[in-house]
Design an enzyme around this catalytic site. Structure first.
Site, PDB file in Angstrom:
ATOM      1  N   LYS A  59       0.839  -1.203   0.000  1.00  0.00           N
ATOM      2  CA  LYS A  59       0.000   0.000   0.000  1.00  0.00           C
ATOM      3  C   LYS A  59       0.875   1.255   0.000  1.00  0.00           C
ATOM      4  O   LYS A  59       0.589   2.227  -0.710  1.00  0.00           O
ATOM      5  CB  LYS A  59      -0.924  -0.006   1.228  1.00  0.00           C
ATOM      6  N   GLN A 103      -4.847  -1.980   9.756  1.00  0.00           N
ATOM      7  CA  GLN A 103      -4.762  -3.282   9.077  1.00  0.00           C
ATOM      8  C   GLN A 103      -5.382  -4.377   9.956  1.00  0.00           C
ATOM      9  O   GLN A 103      -5.061  -4.494  11.136  1.00  0.00           O
ATOM     10  CB  GLN A 103      -3.282  -3.592   8.787  1.00  0.00           C
ATOM     11  N   ASP A 126     -11.351   2.898   4.554  1.00  0.00           N
ATOM     12  CA  ASP A 126     -11.684   1.491   4.306  1.00  0.00           C
ATOM     13  C   ASP A 126     -13.183   1.243   4.497  1.00  0.00           C
ATOM     14  O   ASP A 126     -13.647   0.108   4.389  1.00  0.00           O
ATOM     15  CB  ASP A 126     -10.869   0.610   5.265  1.00  0.00           C
TER      16      ASP A 126
END
Ligand code: NAD
Length: 289
Positions: A59, A103, A126
């Site tokens: 990323k 994450q 997200d």
């Protein structure tokens, strides 16, 4: 006489991702030329899961390539939920941060829902916060989860008709199955959401114009599950004998499906790209006040 085999397009998700990344890079270059700072994504990793560490590096590399800033906070597995929530609070207040990605999975002892609730919805790139999930349900503007957005972008860029299409989504998680079902339904598809208790899954899939498999069961979707001309999107990733395998028997569905995404260079690169896209959208929304 049996129907002639169909020339299946095996989607190159990396090529599609590169197209979209070039568009994002241009938008960022425009901001830099106008004298503004670049957008910034902060990724938070807790613990030492090697797969997560490698996703995060991917990323950050993707950010650098399009001119986006990124930073990483790598916390030890012993981090308490309070310490993580304090960091999120700091990042929420930092006006130089546009997007925050925590994450998953998180170590035992940290409640992922509490973490999602702590994120500023404007920086929740997200699409995990209850606010953004609720906005999706209501059809209101907000950040959507990246993998579902990537799936929609793959369908759009391959000109798969959605209006009135019968779409079958296998999997009902909050991060993939449910949001992709809602996005398909909002694009006027008729959606059936399947899961581990669905009866005659193969029979349900045989009706589908679009199949999205987000399960994590190796090669669950077989050739005889697919209606000729259907679009088959493979989100699942699992390991068999140390090798990564998808939810779809890709070779098997070739000759039947109109398109299929491979488990490598399929949905994965699009997921990262939509994360970049959400971060740039968050940055531009801040600029617009
Ligand atoms: P999850 O474990 O939260 O959900 C899996 C879903 O599959 C559940 O809803 C369950 O009911 C359903 N299911 C399980 N066994 C089934 C069966 N035999 N038949 C039908 N349904 C069944 O997983 P998730 O977070 O939604 O992820 C799904 C898969 O997608 C995983 O393999 C994950 O690694 C992968 N994934 C890939 C990307 C990407 O970018 N490529 C992103 C996110 C997730």
């Amino acid at each position: 006489m049996s129907a002639p085999p169909i020339e299946t397009v095996v989607v190159d998700g990396l090529a599609l991702a590169n197209e979209l990344r070039a568009e994002l890079a241009k938008r960022i270059a425009g901001h830099i030329e106008a004298g503004r700072r670049p957008p910034k994504l902060v990724v938070v990793l807790v613990g030492d899961d090697p797969a997560s560490a490698s996703y995060i590096k991917g990323k950050q590399r993707a950010c650098a390539r399009i001119g986006m800033d990124s930073a990483e906070h790598h916390l030890p597995a012993s981090t308490s939920q309070k310490q993580l929530l304090d960091l999120i609070d700091t990042l929420n207040r930092d006006t130089g941060v546009d997007g925050i990605l925590v994450q998953l999975p998180l170590p035992k002892g940290i409640n992922a829902n509490a973490v999602a609730e702590a994120l500023d919805p404007a920086k929740d790139v997200d699409g995990l916060t209850p606010m953004n999930q609720g906005r999706l349900l209501l059809g209101e503007a907000g950040h959507r989860a990246c993998t579902p957005l990537g799936v929609m972008e793959i369908l759009r860029r391959n000109e798969i008709p959605l209006e009135g299409a019968l779409a079958v989504v296998i999997g009902r998680s909050a991060i993939v199955g449910k949001p992709v079902s809602l996005l398909l339904q909002q694009a006027n598809a008729t959606v059936t959401m399947c899961h581990s208790r669905t009866r005659d899954l193969a029979g349900v899939c045989r009706q589908a114009d679009i199949i999205v498999a987000a399960v994590g069961v190796p090669r669950l979707v077989q050739r005889d599950w697919v209606k000729p001309g259907a679009a088959v999107i493979d989100v699942g990733v699992s390991q068999v004998d140390g090798k990564l395998v998808g939810d779809v028997d890709t070779d098997g569905v070739c000759g039947v499906a109109r398109i299929v995404t491979p488990h490598r260079r399929g949905v994965g690169p699009m997921t990262i790209t939509l994360l970049l896209c959400n971060t740039l959208d968050a940055y531009e929304a801040r600029l617009a006040g």
